[in-house]
Design an enzyme around this catalytic site. Structure first.
Site, mmCIF file in Angstrom:
data_model
loop_
_atom_site.group_PDB
_atom_site.id
_atom_site.type_symbol
_atom_site.label_atom_id
_atom_site.label_comp_id
_atom_site.label_asym_id
_atom_site.label_seq_id
_atom_site.Cartn_x
_atom_site.Cartn_y
_atom_site.Cartn_z
ATOM 1 N N ARG A 195 59.117 -69.065 39.606
ATOM 2 C CA ARG A 195 58.355 -67.824 39.768
ATOM 3 C C ARG A 195 59.192 -66.843 40.573
ATOM 4 O O ARG A 195 59.783 -67.218 41.588
ATOM 5 C CB ARG A 195 57.072 -68.161 40.529
ATOM 6 N N ASN A 217 41.800 -71.598 52.608
ATOM 7 C CA ASN A 217 42.696 -70.849 53.499
ATOM 8 C C ASN A 217 42.004 -69.647 54.148
ATOM 9 O O ASN A 217 41.468 -68.782 53.448
ATOM 10 C CB ASN A 217 43.914 -70.373 52.691
ATOM 11 N N GLU A 239 50.645 -63.800 36.087
ATOM 12 C CA GLU A 239 49.468 -64.365 36.764
ATOM 13 C C GLU A 239 48.630 -63.290 37.460
ATOM 14 O O GLU A 239 49.181 -62.350 38.042
ATOM 15 C CB GLU A 239 49.978 -65.372 37.795
ATOM 16 N N ASP A 268 48.775 -73.988 50.988
ATOM 17 C CA ASP A 268 47.475 -74.095 51.664
ATOM 18 C C ASP A 268 46.570 -75.128 50.985
ATOM 19 O O ASP A 268 45.468 -75.385 51.450
ATOM 20 C CB ASP A 268 46.781 -72.733 51.796
ATOM 21 N N ASP A 288 53.584 -63.493 39.664
ATOM 22 C CA ASP A 288 52.209 -63.384 40.164
ATOM 23 C C ASP A 288 51.951 -61.945 40.605
ATOM 24 O O ASP A 288 52.594 -61.451 41.533
ATOM 25 C CB ASP A 288 52.027 -64.342 41.354
ATOM 26 N N HIS A 346 59.175 -71.453 43.678
ATOM 27 C CA HIS A 346 58.993 -70.069 44.124
ATOM 28 C C HIS A 346 60.299 -69.475 44.600
ATOM 29 O O HIS A 346 60.822 -69.892 45.629
ATOM 30 C CB HIS A 346 58.039 -70.031 45.314
ATOM 31 N N ARG A 392 44.117 -71.465 36.029
ATOM 32 C CA ARG A 392 44.733 -71.917 37.282
ATOM 33 C C ARG A 392 43.772 -72.554 38.283
ATOM 34 O O ARG A 392 44.128 -72.827 39.431
ATOM 35 C CB ARG A 392 45.451 -70.733 37.935
ATOM 36 N N TYR A 447 53.058 -58.982 48.542
ATOM 37 C CA TYR A 447 52.678 -60.362 48.287
ATOM 38 C C TYR A 447 53.877 -61.165 47.758
ATOM 39 O O TYR A 447 54.628 -60.691 46.913
ATOM 40 C CB TYR A 447 51.536 -60.452 47.246
ATOM 41 N N HIS A 505 46.801 -74.148 40.576
ATOM 42 C CA HIS A 505 47.244 -73.577 41.851
ATOM 43 C C HIS A 505 47.836 -74.705 42.707
ATOM 44 O O HIS A 505 47.279 -75.786 42.773
ATOM 45 C CB HIS A 505 46.001 -72.999 42.526
ATOM 46 N N GLU A 509 51.972 -75.596 39.775
ATOM 47 C CA GLU A 509 52.677 -74.859 40.837
ATOM 48 C C GLU A 509 53.093 -75.839 41.937
ATOM 49 O O GLU A 509 52.353 -76.753 42.292
ATOM 50 C CB GLU A 509 51.740 -73.799 41.431
ATOM 51 N N HIS A 537 48.976 -60.950 41.673
ATOM 52 C CA HIS A 537 48.011 -61.092 42.777
ATOM 53 C C HIS A 537 46.883 -60.058 42.732
ATOM 54 O O HIS A 537 46.577 -59.417 43.748
ATOM 55 C CB HIS A 537 48.747 -61.071 44.128
ATOM 56 N N GLU A 595 43.111 -69.009 40.234
ATOM 57 C CA GLU A 595 43.260 -69.775 41.477
ATOM 58 C C GLU A 595 42.081 -69.561 42.424
ATOM 59 O O GLU A 595 41.812 -70.409 43.254
ATOM 60 C CB GLU A 595 44.587 -69.449 42.173
ATOM 61 N N TRP A 629 43.949 -57.783 48.089
ATOM 62 C CA TRP A 629 45.211 -58.320 48.631
ATOM 63 C C TRP A 629 45.868 -59.229 47.608
ATOM 64 O O TRP A 629 45.261 -59.981 46.942
ATOM 65 C CB TRP A 629 44.992 -59.114 49.936
HETATM 66 C C1 GCO Z 1 49.812 -68.614 44.380
HETATM 67 C C2 GCO Z 1 48.812 -67.914 45.238
HETATM 68 C C3 GCO Z 1 48.943 -68.117 46.702
HETATM 69 C C4 GCO Z 1 47.746 -67.505 47.403
HETATM 70 C C5 GCO Z 1 47.356 -68.362 48.542
HETATM 71 C C6 GCO Z 1 46.159 -67.807 49.285
HETATM 72 O O1 GCO Z 1 49.926 -68.234 43.243
HETATM 73 O O2 GCO Z 1 50.421 -69.544 44.867
HETATM 74 O O3 GCO Z 1 48.612 -66.609 44.817
HETATM 75 O O4 GCO Z 1 50.164 -67.682 47.199
HETATM 76 O O5 GCO Z 1 48.009 -66.218 47.819
HETATM 77 O O6 GCO Z 1 47.111 -69.635 48.066
HETATM 78 O O7 GCO Z 1 45.719 -68.742 50.214
HETATM 79 MG MG MG Z 2 48.661 -66.724 42.658
#
Ligand code: GCO
Ligand code: MG
Length: 403
Positions: A148, A38, A237, A317, A211, A123, A284, A160, A313, A340, A213, A263, A403
């Site tokens: 989640r 991605n 996560e 994407d 998550d 989600h 993941r 996020y 993951h 997921e 992140h 991930e 991020w």
């Molecule tokens: C998740 C991930 C995604 C990522 C994304 C980035 O746990 O699903 O954190 O949301 O941010 O795959 O391309």
């Molecule tokens: Mg994630």
């Protein structure tokens, strides 16, 4: 010997960008592999096009392990998301071909099913706690057993995991990276409230996940993990960035909240210490970004020795080709944990017709030979590549953050 006759890269954007490798063998069989990274898609397309495909033609498609080693060791430059996604695409396509030639769904070749389906998590997200919980209830009504939860952070204009389109979260949404603002202090105040409310309204029979992140320091993450203990999360996560795997020691010393990470990992070396020191509970890493089924199997086998389970993951994407591969894989390994699952757009599903299906909280890969995913190349052409970046994150004082 089953000679590889041709291989080509298909770039399509049915709602979002996907890079797909299609390998054909001289008997007319073809296999598909996902190579989507991605926000950096074209780098992998070029890696395949310019540096891998010329070396594949004429090789024996059945020699999956040898081709993996040839591409990994042969490049001299090892690991990294671009290299490993490209190798993963070749690996997936070759497993697809082998299973089609055998006339079996891929999971049969990987040892056969050792469960009835792959437990998945959905989600649920919203600006407020209330909105997030009402989304969660919709998934529970659909039969999901794990959800989640992500909600907006008061005082921050975006965060996020919270999107306008409730069905999916598509962060790569701009021609140049969007700039977000972040405050860990504000975030740490709201998350325990979200989960306290969730247990009150949703009860205890549903698995809850979150998550973070990669935005906290180890001590901040330890505090959050500790604060969340009473709500018995399935996992927390990406509590911290994991380049420094020892970061997780500190969180572990303070909390029994189960931890998931990986991930963004692309090799067994990224998680070796985390697994061997039992610093995480779920790994993941997934098929596309971690070198394909061949390499993910190595990671899962190492993890099994240390009671670490998988939690691949599965954001949108990752294409339906990866989802199918992950489902065959998950069905066949003893230490599967959860998968997921975020729905792709209708356009994506039309470009990639697939046999996997959801029922009662579980996804099953289906029983057609191979991965059970096709690509409609004519339709794929109708969706040209569209540049799209992931956002960047700055602290309130303007300093760059993860991020
Ligand atoms: C998740 C991930 C995604 C990522 C994304 C980035 O746990 O699903 O954190 O949301 O941010 O795959 O391309
Ligand atoms: Mg994630």
């Amino acid at each position: 010997m089953l000679k590889i006759k041709s291989a080509r890269v298909i770039t399509t954007s049915p709602g979002r960008n996907f890079i797909t490798l299609k390998i054909e063998t001289e008997d007319g069989t073809f296999g598909l592999g996902d190579a989507t990274l991605n926000g950096r898609e074209l780098a992998v397309a070029s890696y395949l096009q310019d540096h891998i495909i010329p070396c594949l033609i004429g090789r024996d498609a059945h020699q999956i392990e040898d081709i993996w080693q040839y591409l990994y060791k042969g490049a001299y430059w090892r690991r990294g998301p671009v290299t490993m996604s490209a190798i993963a695409a070749v690996d997936m396509a070759l497993w697809d071909i082998k299973a089609k030639v055998a006339g079996l769904p891929l999971y049969q070749l990987l040892g056969g099913a050792c469960r009835e389906g792959n437990l998945v998590y959905a989600h649920a997200n919203g600006e407020s706690i209330e909105e997030t919980l009402s989304e969660a209830k919709k998934y529970i009504a659909l039969g999901y057993r794990a959800v989640r939860l992500q909600c907006g952070v008061p005082g921050l204009s975006s965060t996020y995991g919270v999107s306008k389109d409730k069905a999916r979260y598509e962060p790569a949404d701009a021609d140049l990276p969007t700039e977000n603002t972040w405050s860990t202090e504000k975030y740490l105040r709201i998350v325990p409230q979200l989960f306290a409310a969730a247990r009150e309204e949703l009860g205890w029979d549903i698995h809850l996940l979150h998550d973070a992140h990669h935005r906290m320091t180890p001590i901040e993450a330890a505090r959050l993990a500790k604060d969340l203990e009473p709500y018995r999360l399935f996992w927390l996560e990406d509590a911290v960035p994991a380049e420094n795997q020892a970061n997780f020691r500190l969180i572990r010393q303070h909390s029994t909240t189960p931890l998931a990470v990986g991930e963004v990992f692309n090799s067994i070396w990224d998680c070796k210490q985390l697994i061997e020191e039992q610093l995480i509970d779920y790994i993941r890493a997934t098929v596309v970004h971690a070198g394909g089924i061949t390499h993910l199997r190595r990671i899962a086998n190492l993890a099994a020795l240390y009671n670490v389970r998988t939690g691949c993951h599965g954001a949108t994407d990752l294409s339906p080709v990866t989802m199918a591969a992950a489902l065959h894989f998950g069905l066949s390994i003893p230490n599967f944990g959860i998968q997921e699952y975020m729905h792709h757009t209708d356009e994506t599903n039309a470009v990639f017709p697939h046999g996997y299906s959801f029922s009662d909280g579980y996804l099953h890969p289906g029983n057609s030979p191979g991965l059970g995913v096709d690509i409609d190349e004519d339709m794929a052409k109708e969706f040209p590549y569209k540049r799209a970046f992931l956002p960047v994150n700055r602290l309130e004082d303007g300093g760059m953050h993860d991020w």
